[in-house]
Design an enzyme around this catalytic site. Structure first.
Site, PDB file in Angstrom:
ATOM      1  N   HIS A 112       0.815  -1.218   0.000  1.00  0.00           N
ATOM      2  CA  HIS A 112       0.000   0.000   0.000  1.00  0.00           C
ATOM      3  C   HIS A 112       0.850   1.270   0.000  1.00  0.00           C
ATOM      4  CE1 HIS A 112      -3.739  -2.279   1.739  1.00  0.00           C
ATOM      5  NE2 HIS A 112      -3.571  -2.483   0.452  1.00  0.00           N
ATOM      6  N   SER A 180      -7.430  -6.633   9.947  1.00  0.00           N
ATOM      7  CA  SER A 180      -8.843  -6.895  10.214  1.00  0.00           C
ATOM      8  C   SER A 180      -9.490  -7.798   9.172  1.00  0.00           C
ATOM      9  CB  SER A 180      -9.603  -5.567  10.250  1.00  0.00           C
ATOM     10  OG  SER A 180      -9.468  -4.929   8.997  1.00  0.00           O
TER      11      SER A 180
END
Ligand code: NAD
Length: 235
Positions: A112, A180
């Site tokens: 990212h 998550s």
């Protein structure tokens, strides 16, 4: 996880949870809000077109903040694993901080992007960057004032996916730490790795959204569960 000796090629996916104990907020821990904006609404190309100053302020603040933080025992343990593991190892991180590197890890892939780089959308080159972008400084290469954070926003393609999938194909152990399981395509790696035959392990504070895809889940703070797991792998 007693018989780690049978593994050779490891892929580790890390997320914001691995840096949480270094004092870097996960997006969701702070209620997912920043100055009353949903974080997802700040971290998009549309937001940058709509209100570039807002987006620059958000990233300038986070870029400054990470430089005051220090790696924690989870980063240190992964760096030790990287130094001592003789098989293939790839630490794929969704994190844009540099705490894996500052702990000493070398085999790190930032899917990212990185807070400490700026990307010039005119000449397409990336430059190391530690200060602010809001005042529109010139690109050190082409002088155009078109620098943006070198961070992958929601809706953009993560970096180096070919390398990641190649590593997943040859992995016999896939470990997900502090993520998550809500942000794709990273959230799908466990499924891919498992279908390709890898053992899958999750180390997280709580069960992630993709928890059912893991052969094993160990719950607890990364600074505790990661060093214990690394010690087992290296034993
Ligand atoms: P997330 O915020 O969606 O989830 C973090 C996960 O970590 C949660 O499951 C939470 O239970 C767990 N967690 C929290 N504290 C923990 C601890 N002490 N030990 C172990 N686990 C802990 O983060 P994500 O899954 O990485 O996805 C969000 C996106 O936000 C990513 O794309 C990432 O690029 C970006 N992000 C990066 C940073 C960073 O660079 N440090 C910080 C925030 C967000």
């Amino acid at each position: 996880m007693a018989a780690m000796g049978k593994y050779r090629n490891i892929v580790i996916l890390t997320g914001a949870g691995v840096s949480a104990e270094s004092g870097i907020d996960t997006f969701r821990s702070a209620g997912g809000l920043w100055e009353n904006h949903r974080v997802e609404d700040v971290a998009t190309p549309q937001a940058f077109v709509r209100d570039p100053d807002l987006v620059h302020r958000f990233y300038d603040m986070r870029r400054a903040a990470i430089q005051e933080k220090l790696p924690n025992p989870a980063h240190a343990a992964l760096a030790e694993l990287d130094a001592r593991w003789t098989g293939d190892l790839l630490i794929v991180t969704q994190n844009v901080d540099d705490l894996h590197e500052r702990a000493g890890a070398r085999r790190v892939l930032h899917m990212h992007g990185e807070h400490l780089k700026a990307w010039c959308t005119s000449c397409d080159l990336r430059s190391p960057w530690r200060t602010t972008l809001i005042e529109r400084p010139p690109c050190p290469v082409c002088q155009a004032r078109t620098l943006r954070p070198d961070v992958v926003w929601f809706g953009e393609m993560p970096y180096r996916m070919g390398e990641i999938y190649a590593a997943l194909r040859s992995a016999d152990l896939f470990v997900s730490i502090g993520t998550s399981g809500a942000v794709y395509p990273a959230a799908g790696f466990v499924r891919d790795a498992r279908e390709l035959g890898a053992r899958t392990l999750e180390l997280n504070l709580e069960r992630s959204q993709g928890s059912r895809w893991f052969h094993e889940s160990r719950l607890g703070p990364a600074s505790e569960v990661v060093p214990v797991w690394v010690e087992e792998v290296l034993a």
